[in-house]
Enzyme design. Sequence first.
Site, PDB file in Angstrom:
ATOM      1  CB  CYS A 146      -1.788   6.787   1.537  1.00 35.56           C
ATOM      2  SG  CYS A 146      -0.079   6.511   2.024  1.00 35.56           S
TER       3      CYS A 146
ATOM      4  CD  GLU B 221      -1.783   2.300   1.788  1.00 37.05           C
ATOM      5  OE1 GLU B 221      -1.407   3.258   1.075  1.00 37.05           O
ATOM      6  OE2 GLU B 221      -1.918   2.386   3.016  1.00 37.05           O
TER       7      GLU B 221
END
Length: 461
Positions: free
Chosen positions: A268, A234
């Site tokens: 993020c 990720e």
Amino acid sequence: MPIATVNPANGETLRTYEAMGEEEIERRLQLAEATFRTYRTTAFDERARLMHRAADLLEEDQEEIGKVITTEMGKPVKQARAEAAKCAKAMRWYADHAAELLADEEPAESDVKDSGASRALVRYRPIGPVLAVMPWNFPLWQVIRFAAPALMAGNVGLLKHASNVPQTALYLEDLFHRAGFPEGCFQTLLIGSAAVDDILRDERVRAATLTGSEPAGRAVASTAGEMIKKTVLELGGSDPFVVMPSADVDRAARVAVTARTQNAGQSCIAAKRFIVHTEVYDAFVERFTEGMKALTVGDPMDEETEVGPLSSEQGVNDLVELVDDARRGGAKVLCGGERPDGPGWYYPPTVLAGVTRDMRIHREEAFGPVATLYRAADLDEAVLIANDTDFGLSSNVWTRDDADVDRFVRDLEAGGVYVNGMTASHPAFPFGGVKRSGYGRELSGHGIREFCNITTVWHGA
């Protein structure tokens, strides 16, 4: 980078730690392997009992660990406590659902007969020690969303946490120990980034998961590929926040402020690029900019603070460079845009209009409270701008038109599409991205199965 707690609010180094040497790393790898041999056979009920106990302890500790998190990486203390509570919720969710999520699967009877079997099934089995390389921005949550499903699946975990959150990293190992998990089920490795490669190459480590930067992801994926080991990555994100004419503009603007500035924008999945239809552009920008200006920036230990410092001086410098580059290219700064004087690594909530494709901030992830605005003439242009990025983590769409929703869900290149709300992770829903945002999924049943040996069991007639 030293392994140390450095308070982002004033730059003061509070604690430093020696990195573990080769002998200690070897001891922990041996322990992980030995523990896995027995822990893998424990019943789901026993794993769930231990996980519930860990969740209870974390809830009891949330005031204390919240202050540690704030001291180490600057998150406002209210948000730090909320992070701890969210982790406890996820731990309980996996404790309650793991047995169901990993239950044996029975193929259709016709397929079993066609294969020549009297019986067949699919079983999910644990694979072994998993190395987790985790970031500082959500120092509890990023770890728990790996650890809870991994431990409930029967795996054991090895944590290489970010070097600026060592106290949080050590707390996590102690948490699982106090909950009663067997020694070696979850271990923190106080090591620098340079030590990761050798550990990942060790045959006792069966897989790895990483949340972090593109360079770190490439390094881990490269070594894991060479060693033929499973990885979940990720990485970064530059999520679009699209506002269409039918949207509730007032609500969209209010949510947009939180979506961009939660955790000082160091997320993020924070909305970063605000793509607004020309019919509602002026109204949205006015409300959004006023909301950004009104935020309280200050001491993260103050209960009233909404935006604390960034985690590091380098983080501030990176934002300064991106904003200055955009300003030189003709972008207009609607608010913020100037680094404040005084101690600490602060940067104000900032809104940039007139961003173009040749500016660095259009291509690069702004990891801080800086928003970029784009005007879209129609839905087609909104989709085009939204997808004009190397990232594809999540997306936000504001519209009350079902046809708009169908089009965005079909065409947006992202791992999630959140309609009339901001992106937020929940244990029941898969989380992950496409393109340079990585691959694989965390959370939900998809996340717990990532590190399982999906085994076909076939019985002859």
